[in-house]
Scaffold this active site. Structure first.
Site, mmCIF file in Angstrom:
data_model
loop_
_atom_site.group_PDB
_atom_site.id
_atom_site.type_symbol
_atom_site.label_atom_id
_atom_site.label_comp_id
_atom_site.label_asym_id
_atom_site.label_seq_id
_atom_site.Cartn_x
_atom_site.Cartn_y
_atom_site.Cartn_z
ATOM 1 N N ARG A 100 -7.377 2.731 13.350
ATOM 2 C CA ARG A 100 -8.277 1.592 13.175
ATOM 3 C C ARG A 100 -8.245 0.679 14.402
ATOM 4 O O ARG A 100 -9.231 0.018 14.726
ATOM 5 C CB ARG A 100 -7.980 0.829 11.888
ATOM 6 C CG ARG A 100 -9.131 -0.057 11.447
ATOM 7 C CD ARG A 100 -8.889 -0.723 10.098
ATOM 8 N NE ARG A 100 -9.397 0.024 8.961
ATOM 9 C CZ ARG A 100 -10.674 0.054 8.563
ATOM 10 N NH1 ARG A 100 -11.601 -0.624 9.222
ATOM 11 N NH2 ARG A 100 -11.033 0.750 7.519
ATOM 12 N N GLU A 134 0.850 -1.195 0.000
ATOM 13 C CA GLU A 134 0.000 0.000 0.000
ATOM 14 C C GLU A 134 0.883 1.241 0.000
ATOM 15 O O GLU A 134 0.654 2.179 -0.757
ATOM 16 C CB GLU A 134 -0.935 0.005 1.222
ATOM 17 C CG GLU A 134 -1.854 1.229 1.224
ATOM 18 C CD GLU A 134 -2.883 1.238 2.338
ATOM 19 O OE1 GLU A 134 -3.182 0.181 2.906
ATOM 20 O OE2 GLU A 134 -3.403 2.336 2.637
ATOM 21 N N GLU A 184 -10.586 -8.138 4.291
ATOM 22 C CA GLU A 184 -9.892 -8.195 5.572
ATOM 23 C C GLU A 184 -10.631 -8.926 6.689
ATOM 24 O O GLU A 184 -9.996 -9.606 7.494
ATOM 25 C CB GLU A 184 -9.570 -6.765 6.043
ATOM 26 C CG GLU A 184 -8.601 -6.058 5.131
ATOM 27 C CD GLU A 184 -8.457 -4.585 5.473
ATOM 28 O OE1 GLU A 184 -9.393 -3.820 5.192
ATOM 29 O OE2 GLU A 184 -7.431 -4.218 6.039
HETATM 30 N N1 LUZ Z 1 -5.563 1.757 4.447
HETATM 31 C C1 LUZ Z 1 -5.792 3.055 4.679
HETATM 32 C C2 LUZ Z 1 -6.315 0.806 4.997
HETATM 33 O O1 LUZ Z 1 -5.053 3.894 4.171
HETATM 34 N N2 LUZ Z 1 -6.824 3.416 5.456
HETATM 35 C C3 LUZ Z 1 -7.639 2.523 6.049
HETATM 36 O O2 LUZ Z 1 -8.560 2.887 6.756
HETATM 37 C C4 LUZ Z 1 -7.375 1.152 5.823
HETATM 38 N N3 LUZ Z 1 -8.119 0.222 6.404
HETATM 39 C C5 LUZ Z 1 -7.842 -1.048 6.188
HETATM 40 C C6 LUZ Z 1 -6.786 -1.389 5.375
HETATM 41 N N4 LUZ Z 1 -6.042 -0.478 4.789
HETATM 42 MO MO1 MOS Z 2 -4.721 -3.054 3.292
HETATM 43 S S1 MOS Z 2 -4.107 -3.542 5.140
HETATM 44 O O1 MOS Z 2 -6.295 -3.112 3.064
HETATM 45 O O2 MOS Z 2 -3.609 -2.586 2.220
#
Ligand code: LUZ
Ligand code: MOS
Length: 753
Positions: A304, A226, A705
């Protein structure tokens, strides 16, 4: 419908980054990472490396034309170290050579002299030192301090979860190819093409429109790509920018394990208060998140954790505080669940502790406190709860009384093997917690031959999102699936994408596809109405035919498409979707941040070998809230994968850093992940069909998830089995439950201390 990639996957024909045919003259990069975890750089000597035959150039921070900064939430992360190093493996220099072998050999010749500083790996110590990545956050509901004084029972303890290696099968990597006028095309194995594009533009000091980021698919991401795919793409682009040559870098597994961050480990304090009826009246938790050396996504992960600190339960008085602690580890990052699992583990530990002290089962407390409709979460949103429905269905469908009887019979007749069961209810909020990220775009073309192409901001990483995007378009146009092709994710076609993350990718991008298709259909219907001489409102398109008031006409899909083209009607559309109704006030820590929640309950049974400490997961029987699934096969795959990944995190996956901040579990020989022999012997998934959530694409709820959290059930089932063998065991709440820990737990004693 099968996953549309299954045909090329099984034939080995799917294209991943490393399968892209090489362009003539391609060079290969390798990064030199700091050999120490913390210190001041005294000198860097790259001369011997740079002089090696086949080495084209060695880059350092001095070669960065723009900003040496890639921090996404907080600007605290240089691309290449300047004066200081903050973790072992922190990128210091980039070697570019005519082959990967030469680049790797050259990296070994680089010399870094460092004045070493104290290495901190423990988040509680970092917090005591005042070393936080961002200010702490507190979520509050009711008044926990007063409520505790009215509780009949109050229990306290510590709960800890370790990190987790993402172990995507495809390691991090990128391939940059020069284009004219300083433009660069970059193939990147990223969940966030726009994050790559934005930071690359900053580092190179050029506008985003010169950077085409293209993503065909990933061999897994799990959150690890990510934010942390970005730097590798920028390394390639930086070299391409200077050398005007294609540059590729795919990390070796051990480089990847050493240099990239993992799931955030947490250590937490909890305090839980119950009334005489075992209703949870008050809950307090303090979370110490191990953020690593830079913020990366940790502040969002932390948030979170707070959102999910009461899991699937209603607690009227809650105070939860979370610290994001800076340590000398690689920056930890997003990992499936994104802090939610870490928060949920702590309240499950608190409930287990209470149950133990009260001499009842955890299930009695869990069931009594499940969320009901309109119960308030600590952040103000009201529940539309399926928690009770999932629990109820699971206990009856899987005959919990029989499971318990069988375990009792087994345990009575076995001294050296013990079985036990646990319940794991889950509740997971769907939406990015950062409201602005809940938007997506799609570009849909209908070509004049009637075939359709769909581009979105969604990144396919094995989760089947492209299959769902295809289904949305095929359903909207009512054409057969083989008319639709889903394209790679590309920043020239789709701008300003949110990363494929937060389980929200199919919802956000699917809705954007839906909107684009609707607009094209509307125009085509007008054309059809003109041709068939009737009102547009009575026209519909079904199974590739045009209908008038639900009666088939002679006009076919292909004829209507061609007629629309000939009439100069646009057969292309760009759809934009932004989730309605969500908001959050960061000053009050209240709002309605989630489009909806996903619920479920897993019943896990295990057998422990009480001589060896080894164990088997006998069965996981679960009921999951799918909404109205649009693809039962793809969704089942997500449940299976998520569950096993969660079990791995909770049981066998053990990340070990030494006191010097060096990763000792740096290969698959020292880091054990679940394989086919360690998955549950039996797995039953019941699809709870719920129909309420129209913010889910086609009412098919997000499924990426949530199932990971079922794995937490394995931890507590194993713990229960240890207690069945030795009720006096002093085993605490520290995951993962490795075989070594089980063995120590089996033969420990509270009185022995
Ligand atoms: N990524 C993010 C995430 O940038 N914000 C979120 O709230 C999130 N939640 C779950 C997984 N990735
Ligand atoms: Mo994610 S932890 O939804 O990249």
């Amino acid at each position: 419908m099968k996953n549309i990639d299954s045909y090329t996957h099984t034939r080995g024909e799917s294209i991943y980054l490393d399968d892209i045919p090489l362009v003539e003259g391609t060079l290969f990069g390798t990064v030199y990472g700091s050999p120490v975890a913390h210190g001041k750089i005294l000198s860097l000597d790259v001369s011997e490396a740079a002089g090696m035959e086949g080495v084209v150039r060695v880059f350092t921070y001095k070669d960065i034309p723009g900003k040496n900064q890639i921090g996404g939430i907080v600007p605290d992360e240089p691309l290449l170290a300047e004066d200081e190093v903050h973790f072992n493996g922190m990128p210091v220099a980039l070697v570019v050579a005519t082959s990967t072998e030469i680049a790797q050999a050259a990296v070994k010749k680089i010399k870094l002299e460092v004045e070493q500083h104290t290495v901190v790996t423990d988040p509680r110590i970092a917090q005591k030192n005042g070393s936080l990545l961002v200010p702490p956050r507190t979520f509050k509901l009711g008044d926990s301090a007063t409520a505790f004084s009215n509780c009949k029972y109050v229990f306290e303890g510590i709960a800890e979860t370790n990190g987790q290696e993402h172990l995507y099968i495809e390691t991090q990597g990128a391939y940059a190819i020069p284009a004219e006028n300083n433009s660069i095309k970059v193939y990147s194995s990223t969940q966030g093409p726009t994050a790559v594009q934005r930071h690359m533009a900053d580092v190179l000091g050029i506008p985003m429109h010169r950077l085409e980021i293209d993503v065909m698919r990933l061999g897994g991401g799990f959150g690890g790509k990510e934010d942390q795919a970005t730097c590798w793409a920028i390394f390639c682009a930086l070299a391409t920018y200077h050398l005007k040559k294609p540059v590729k870098y795919c990390l070796h597994r051990m480089e990847d394990m050493r240099m990239t961050g993992k799931r955030n480990p947490y250590t937490s304090d909890f305090k839980i208060g119950l009334d005489a009826d075992h209703k949870i009246i008050a809950y307090e938790a303090t979370f110490y998140q191990n953020g690593g050396a830079a913020a990366d996504l940790s502040p969002a992960v932390l948030e979170r954790t707070l959102f999910h600190c009461t899991n699937s339960y209603f607690v009227p008085n809650v105070t939860a505080t979370a610290y994001s602690c800076r340590t000398n580890l690689p920056p930890n990052t997003a990992f499936r669940g994104f802090g939610g699992p870490q928060g949920m583990f702590v309240i499950e530990a608190a409930i287990a502790k209470a149950a133990e002290e009260l001499g009842i089962t955890a299930a009695e407390i869990q069931q009594k406190n499940l969320l009901k409709n309109d119960d308030e979460f600590p952040y103000g949103q009201k529940a539309a709860s399926e928690a009770g429905a999932c629990w109820q269905k699971a206990t009856t469908l899987y005959e919990i009384e029989k499971i318990k009887r069988d375990i009792a019979v087994f345990n009575a007749s076995h001294t050296l093997h013990k079985k036990a069961v646990s319940f794991m209810p889950i509740c997971f909020g769907i939406s990015f917690t950062k409201i602005l990220m809940n938007q997506a775009r799609a570009l849909v073309h209908v070509y004049m031959d009637g075939s359709i192409s769909v581009s979105t901001g969604a990144v396919e990483m094995g989760q089947g999102v492209n299959t769902k995007m295809l289904q949305v378009a095929a359903t909207m146009f009512s054409v057969s699936a083989n008319r639709v092709k889903v394209n790679s994710t590309n920043t020239y076609r789709i701008a300003n994408t949110s990363p494929s993350a937060a389980s929200a990718t199919a919802d956000l991008n699917g809705k954007a596809v839906q909107i684009a298709c609707e607009k094209i259909i509307e125009r085509m219907k007008e054309v059809a109405a003109g041709m068939l001489q009737c009102e547009t409102t009575v026209i519909s398109i079904k199974d590739e035919k045009v209908f008038i008031s639900n009666e088939p006409s002679s006009l076919t899909w292909n004829e209507l498409v061609m007629a629309s083209y000939l009439k100069r009607v646009s057969l292309s559309e760009h759809g934009h979707y932004a989730t309605p109704g969500i908001y959050f006030d960061n000053t009050k820590e209240k709002g309605h941040p989630f489009a909806y929640h996903v619920y479920g309950t897993a019943i896990t049974t295990v057998t422990v070998d009480c001589l060896r400490g080894t164990y088997e997961i006998d069965a996981v029987n679960l009921v999951h809230d799918f909404g109205t699934t649009m693809n039962p096969i793809v969704d089942k795959g997500q449940i299976e994968g998520g569950l096993v990944q969660g079990i791995g995190w909770m049981t066998m996956e053990e990340i070990v850093y030494d006191d010097e901040g060096r990763l000792r579990s740096n290969a698959l020989s020292t880091y054990k992940v679940p394989d086919i022999y360690s998955v549950p012997k039996e797995l039953s998934i019941h699809y709870l069909e719920t129909k309420n959530d129209n913010l889910a694409i086609f009412r098919s709820k997000a499924v990426g998830e949530p199932p990971l959290m079922y794995g937490i059930g394995a931890y507590f089932a194993l713990r229960n089995a240890i207690k069945a063998f030795n009720p006096d065991s002093n085993i605490g709440f520290s995951a993962p439950m490795t075989a070594e820990k089980v063995l120590l737990g089996l033969y420990s004693s509270k009185n022995a201390g």
